[in-house]
Write a protein that holds these residues in place. Structure first.
Motif, PDB file in Angstrom:
ATOM      1  N   SER A   4       0.101 -12.985  -1.487  1.00 38.13           N
ATOM      2  CA  SER A   4      -0.133 -11.495  -1.950  1.00 38.13           C
ATOM      3  C   SER A   4      -1.406 -11.057  -1.294  1.00 38.13           C
ATOM      4  CB  SER A   4      -0.280 -11.297  -3.259  1.00 38.13           C
ATOM      5  OG  SER A   4      -0.495  -9.852  -3.562  1.00 38.13           O
ATOM      6  N   PHE A   6      -5.188  -7.853  -4.625  1.00 35.84           N
ATOM      7  CA  PHE A   6      -3.960  -8.604  -4.748  1.00 35.84           C
ATOM      8  C   PHE A   6      -3.239  -8.942  -5.844  1.00 35.84           C
ATOM      9  CE2 PHE A   6      -7.238 -11.637  -4.285  1.00 35.84           C
ATOM     10  CZ  PHE A   6      -6.932 -12.567  -4.510  1.00 35.84           C
ATOM     11  N   ASP A  32      11.217  -8.252  -1.584  1.00 32.40           N
ATOM     12  CA  ASP A  32      10.514  -7.634  -2.533  1.00 32.40           C
ATOM     13  C   ASP A  32      11.524  -6.685  -3.372  1.00 32.40           C
ATOM     14  OD1 ASP A  32       8.336  -6.864  -4.116  1.00 32.40           O
ATOM     15  OD2 ASP A  32       7.578  -5.269  -2.934  1.00 32.40           O
TER      16      ASP A  32
END
Length: 183
Positions: A54, A47, A119
């Protein structure tokens, strides 16, 4: 409530390492899933930058991936990096609905605020409302029809560790307070 990444790594290991030969790894850069190979006997969920969210997000992808995909780097998923066009962003959002719904459930199980992630910080501006609604509907579907076996095991482990009610119920989710963030 303290959300320490080392606790999450240990909790994941205690829940899945032996059965699935998979570990959670704090990375320095972008997240990636790396299947076991001749140099690493364990599958690795790496991550980004030690971020708790995350880690939850990458675990969500792992919980969705079937046995064949778990043998492929990054589960064999298509990924177009930040800077996507509106068309690319819509394609990204379609494949992100289920992982983000699971991440939301994991966040609730930790007693942690969830932010929906578009994102696409440097990409073309898009309307994220349809994405938000799709993720909300997916969470509601999971709550009414059940989570996958691995997701359910992880939710139970998170709820126990963080002292949250289990099983998860719709009342634990605030569908009016989901923020969409670019990163």
């Amino acid at each position: 409530m303290q959300h320490n990444i080392s606790d999450l790594i240990a909790l994941f290991a205690n829940t899945f390492e032996t059965r699935y030969q998979t570990i959670l790894v704090k990375g320095d850069d972008e997240p990636i899933y790396l299947p076991a190979d001749e140099h690493h006997p364990m599958h690795r969920i790496v991550f980004a930058h030690g971020y708790f969210a995350s880690a939850l997000h990458e675990i969500a992808h792992w919980c969705i991936a079937g046995p064949a995909r778990r043998l492929l780097e990054d589960f064999g998923y298509w990924y177009c990096p930040d800077g996507r066009s509106a068309v690319e962003q819509k394609a990204f959002e379609q494949v992100e609905v289920k992982p983000q719904a699971l991440e939301w459930a994991f966040s609730v199980a930790c007693g942690k605020r969830f932010n929906l992630s578009a994102d696409n910080l440097s990409g073309e501006a898009t309307d994220d409302s349809e994405f938000r609604v799709s993720v909300e509907k997916q969470v509601q579907y999971y709550l009414h029809h059940g989570f996958s076996e691995r997701a359910e095991h992880f939710i139970a482990a998170l709820c126990q560790f963080y002292g949250q009610p289990y099983p998860l119920r719709e009342q634990q989710f605030n569908f009016q307070k989901v923020d969409v963030v670019s990163v």
